[in-house]
Write a protein that holds these residues in place. Structure first.
Motif, mmCIF file in Angstrom:
data_model
loop_
_atom_site.group_PDB
_atom_site.id
_atom_site.type_symbol
_atom_site.label_atom_id
_atom_site.label_comp_id
_atom_site.label_asym_id
_atom_site.label_seq_id
_atom_site.Cartn_x
_atom_site.Cartn_y
_atom_site.Cartn_z
ATOM 1 N N GLU A 1 37.611 35.277 49.157
ATOM 2 C CA GLU A 1 38.540 34.809 48.135
ATOM 3 C C GLU A 1 38.984 33.365 48.419
ATOM 4 O O GLU A 1 39.049 32.538 47.505
ATOM 5 C CB GLU A 1 39.747 35.764 48.115
ATOM 6 N N MET A 2 39.270 33.067 49.688
ATOM 7 C CA MET A 2 39.678 31.700 50.042
ATOM 8 C C MET A 2 38.510 30.740 49.845
ATOM 9 O O MET A 2 38.672 29.644 49.309
ATOM 10 C CB MET A 2 40.134 31.613 51.505
ATOM 11 N N GLY B 1 49.971 38.152 42.936
ATOM 12 C CA GLY B 1 49.179 38.804 41.905
ATOM 13 C C GLY B 1 47.777 39.163 42.402
ATOM 14 O O GLY B 1 47.276 40.260 42.159
ATOM 15 N N THR B 2 47.153 38.223 43.122
ATOM 16 C CA THR B 2 45.819 38.472 43.683
ATOM 17 C C THR B 2 45.847 39.679 44.615
ATOM 18 O O THR B 2 44.978 40.548 44.571
ATOM 19 C CB THR B 2 45.348 37.238 44.489
ATOM 20 N N PHE B 3 46.870 39.720 45.450
ATOM 21 C CA PHE B 3 46.967 40.799 46.427
ATOM 22 C C PHE B 3 47.219 42.141 45.736
ATOM 23 O O PHE B 3 46.592 43.153 46.063
ATOM 24 C CB PHE B 3 48.086 40.487 47.428
ATOM 25 N N ALA B 4 48.120 42.116 44.748
ATOM 26 C CA ALA B 4 48.423 43.353 44.025
ATOM 27 C C ALA B 4 47.177 43.879 43.320
ATOM 28 O O ALA B 4 46.907 45.084 43.303
ATOM 29 C CB ALA B 4 49.543 43.111 43.019
ATOM 30 N N ALA B 5 46.371 42.960 42.779
ATOM 31 C CA ALA B 5 45.153 43.378 42.083
ATOM 32 C C ALA B 5 44.167 44.022 43.064
ATOM 33 O O ALA B 5 43.497 45.001 42.734
ATOM 34 C CB ALA B 5 44.506 42.176 41.397
ATOM 35 N N LEU B 6 44.102 43.476 44.272
ATOM 36 C CA LEU B 6 43.212 44.066 45.284
ATOM 37 C C LEU B 6 43.647 45.486 45.613
ATOM 38 O O LEU B 6 42.843 46.418 45.648
ATOM 39 C CB LEU B 6 43.211 43.192 46.550
ATOM 40 N N LEU B 7 44.960 45.639 45.877
ATOM 41 C CA LEU B 7 45.464 46.955 46.283
ATOM 42 C C LEU B 7 45.328 47.995 45.179
ATOM 43 O O LEU B 7 45.229 49.196 45.447
ATOM 44 C CB LEU B 7 46.935 46.865 46.702
ATOM 45 N N ALA B 8 45.319 47.527 43.940
ATOM 46 C CA ALA B 8 45.262 48.467 42.819
ATOM 47 C C ALA B 8 43.838 48.959 42.562
ATOM 48 O O ALA B 8 43.622 49.799 41.692
ATOM 49 C CB ALA B 8 45.817 47.801 41.563
ATOM 50 N N ASP B 9 42.877 48.440 43.312
ATOM 51 C CA ASP B 9 41.465 48.736 43.038
ATOM 52 C C ASP B 9 40.830 49.537 44.185
ATOM 53 O O ASP B 9 40.255 48.962 45.113
ATOM 54 C CB ASP B 9 40.740 47.387 42.857
ATOM 55 N N PRO B 10 40.915 50.879 44.124
ATOM 56 C CA PRO B 10 40.414 51.697 45.239
ATOM 57 C C PRO B 10 38.929 51.473 45.511
ATOM 58 O O PRO B 10 38.505 51.488 46.677
ATOM 59 C CB PRO B 10 40.644 53.132 44.770
ATOM 60 N N LEU C 1 49.976 33.470 53.564
ATOM 61 C CA LEU C 1 48.968 32.533 54.057
ATOM 62 C C LEU C 1 48.091 31.937 52.957
ATOM 63 O O LEU C 1 47.778 30.745 53.016
ATOM 64 C CB LEU C 1 48.128 33.183 55.158
ATOM 65 N N PRO C 2 47.706 32.704 51.946
ATOM 66 C CA PRO C 2 46.927 32.084 50.870
ATOM 67 C C PRO C 2 47.691 30.938 50.201
ATOM 68 O O PRO C 2 47.088 29.942 49.793
ATOM 69 C CB PRO C 2 46.698 33.232 49.892
ATOM 70 N N VAL C 3 49.006 31.064 50.105
ATOM 71 C CA VAL C 3 49.792 29.981 49.524
ATOM 72 C C VAL C 3 49.753 28.761 50.441
ATOM 73 O O VAL C 3 49.572 27.620 50.004
ATOM 74 C CB VAL C 3 51.260 30.422 49.294
ATOM 75 N N VAL C 4 49.912 29.048 51.742
ATOM 76 C CA VAL C 4 49.866 27.965 52.727
ATOM 77 C C VAL C 4 48.558 27.200 52.601
ATOM 78 O O VAL C 4 48.534 25.980 52.434
ATOM 79 C CB VAL C 4 49.948 28.547 54.160
ATOM 80 N N PHE C 5 47.471 27.943 52.684
ATOM 81 C CA PHE C 5 46.159 27.301 52.689
ATOM 82 C C PHE C 5 45.797 26.731 51.329
ATOM 83 O O PHE C 5 45.106 25.718 51.242
ATOM 84 C CB PHE C 5 45.093 28.298 53.134
ATOM 85 N N GLY C 6 46.257 27.407 50.292
ATOM 86 C CA GLY C 6 45.939 26.933 48.945
ATOM 87 C C GLY C 6 46.551 25.575 48.661
ATOM 88 O O GLY C 6 46.165 24.900 47.718
#
Ligand code: PFF
Length: 456
Positions: free
Chosen positions: A125-126, A141-150, A300-305
């Motif tokens: 993703e990064m 939002g990205t993280f929530a979408a990942l967790l919502a997808d078994p 961390l994605p915010v940091v690196f982004g």
């Protein structure tokens, strides 16, 4: 091969290989993902202090005992304990130390692989650039979408377990040694880079205050139990991992020096990870230090982004989180695999497939905890919350308690000192005293208070 001098699974090339492998086991998701978020949930400074005390007064002495038992037994934790209890004439009940280790290792591996799968996902993703310039809300939002997808979670979990099996099938000493020699220094270097970034861009002072200023009123009994449990988790204690690795250790290497090195490195990585993350959290509006398990994957994605070179460093960082998790997961599988090879007389491949499949199945419970079963809670906790609590806060300290009592009280001190090797005798006496008196009392007291607090 002289009986008792080396295990049937081979041994480390040198003391340093053992240190690297054990540090590889110790440094993992516990340091980079879990420590910052539980410190955050438990109010910071006071929790960190209790955690450090637990590492020094309980973790290090128990780790020394575990390495010693492994080296004495020269076999998987179950068979090492069988051999030792027979040798010293103690009841077979104490073999339970080995069994708890093997079973607990598999339980932890089941959810460890799921979380490590998230890190794997963020490498891609990064690197894709999709998180460049991400706001905190977008990252969440990205993280929530990942967790919502078994489906995606199971794919990632399977990929990570596959990586783990790949190395354990090849034999730990061959694959692992080279990997940790390259990856551990790299991980350190990257943490330093991240620290530099946090110092420049984040609210360093707020991060520092949060981690290191003592606010006793923030600490609860349950928080103390979490700190104790985490000191075991982060040092890979009570799960047979260190005992199994000790079985492959050179005969004369100093256990004290080795264990201290591992503990210092492990603690350093945890504190550095905390100082890389919290200053950024405090400098970012809308983010809070008590975000829980999602802290690493949202901040961390915010940091690196938003940093120059973030695309490269971001993917590299999550790659290294994956590697750190990888060198830990191997040590969760190895004790069970070694036991199966010894006791069932199967080969490494079969042992890996059977235990890998078990960990995978059980891991589905963790996968679904974040989506389909997120509402199916018991006393407020999901399947994942409970398996984490059961292993980290109960199983690990309990096994630690048994080890302290076994080595501190039941084995003859003469046998123990002989097995410890050439370290200065006064040092060993001090260790033995702490193991016999401080460790059991501390573990017991913290258990009592923590459990009372949690269920009241
Ligand atoms: N110490 C590892 C970490 O901090 O991520 C986790 C772990 C590995 C726990 C191996 C227990 C173990 F036996």
């Amino acid at each position: 091969m002289e009986e008792g001098r080396s295990s049937v699974h081979g041994s480390w090339a040198s003391r340093w290989t053992f240190i690297l492998a054990a540090t590889g086991s110790a440094v993992g998701l516990g340091n980079i993902w879990k420590f910052p978020y539980i410190a955050g949930e438990n109010g910071g400074g006071a929790f960190v202090l209790v955690y450090l005390l637990c590492v020094v007064l309980v973790g290090v002495p128990v780790m020394m005992a575990e390495v010693m038992l492994g080296r004495m037994g020269r076999a998987s934790p179950v068979n090492a304990m069988k051999k030792i209890t027979r040798q010293v004439g103690l009841h077979g009940f104490w073999n339970g130390i080995g069994w708890l280790g093997v079973v607990g290792g598999l339980l932890i591996l089941s959810y460890y692989a799921v979380i490590a799968g998230w890190a794997l996902y963020y490498v891609v993703e990064m690197a894709s650039g999709r998180l460049q310039g991400a706001t905190p809300a977008e990252a969440a939002g990205t993280f929530a979408a990942l967790l919502a997808d078994p489906g995606r979670l199971v794919f990632l979990q399977s990929a990570f377990l596959g990586l783990t099996l790949l190395v354990v099938v090849a034999g730990v000493s061959r694959g692992l040694g080279t990997a940790v020699r390259v990856m551990m220094p790299l991980l350190f270097a990257l943490l330093v880079v991240l620290l530099g970034f946090a110092a420049r861009q984040g609210d360093w002072q707020a991060g520092w205050d949060f981690l290191f200023s003592f606010r006793a009123d923030h600490l609860t009994g349950a928080g103390v139990l979490t700190a104790l449990g985490h000191s075991f988790f982060t040092l890979s204690l009570g799960m047979g991992a260190i005992m199994a690795y000790g079985a492959y250790m050179p005969e004369r290497a100093s256990i004290t020096g080795t264990v201290l090195t591992i503990a210092v490195l492990d603690t350093l990585v945890a504190l550095m990870a905390g100082m890389a993350i919290f200053p950024i959290v405090f400098a970012s509006p809308g983010m809070s230090p008590d975000a829980g398990p999602s802290l690493l994957f949202q901040t961390l994605p915010v940091v690196f982004g938003n940093m120059p070179g973030g695309l490269l460093f971001g993917s590299l960082f999550f790659f290294l989180v994956t590697i750190a998790a990888w060198s830990s997961s191997i040590s969760l599988l190895e004790p069970g695999v070694a036991w199966m090879i010894e006791s069932w007389r199967v080969n490494r491949v079969v042992a890996n497939l059977v235990l890998g499949a078990l960990a995978w199945l059980l891991g589905l419970g963790t996968v679904f905890s974040f989506n389909w079963w997120s509402g199916a809670t018991l006393a407020g906790g999901t399947f994942f919350d409970w398996i984490d609590f059961f292993t980290s806060s109960l199983l690990l300290p309990l096994t630690g308690l048994f080890i302290a009592v076994f080595v501190g009280w039941l084995m003859r001190p003469g046998t123990v000192f002989a097995a410890m090797g050439d370290d200065p005798r006064p040092l060993l006496r001090a260790w033995h005293w702490v193991l016999a008196w401080i460790c059991p009392v501390a573990i017991f007291a913290i258990f009592a208070v923590g459990l009372y607090n949690k269920f009241h």
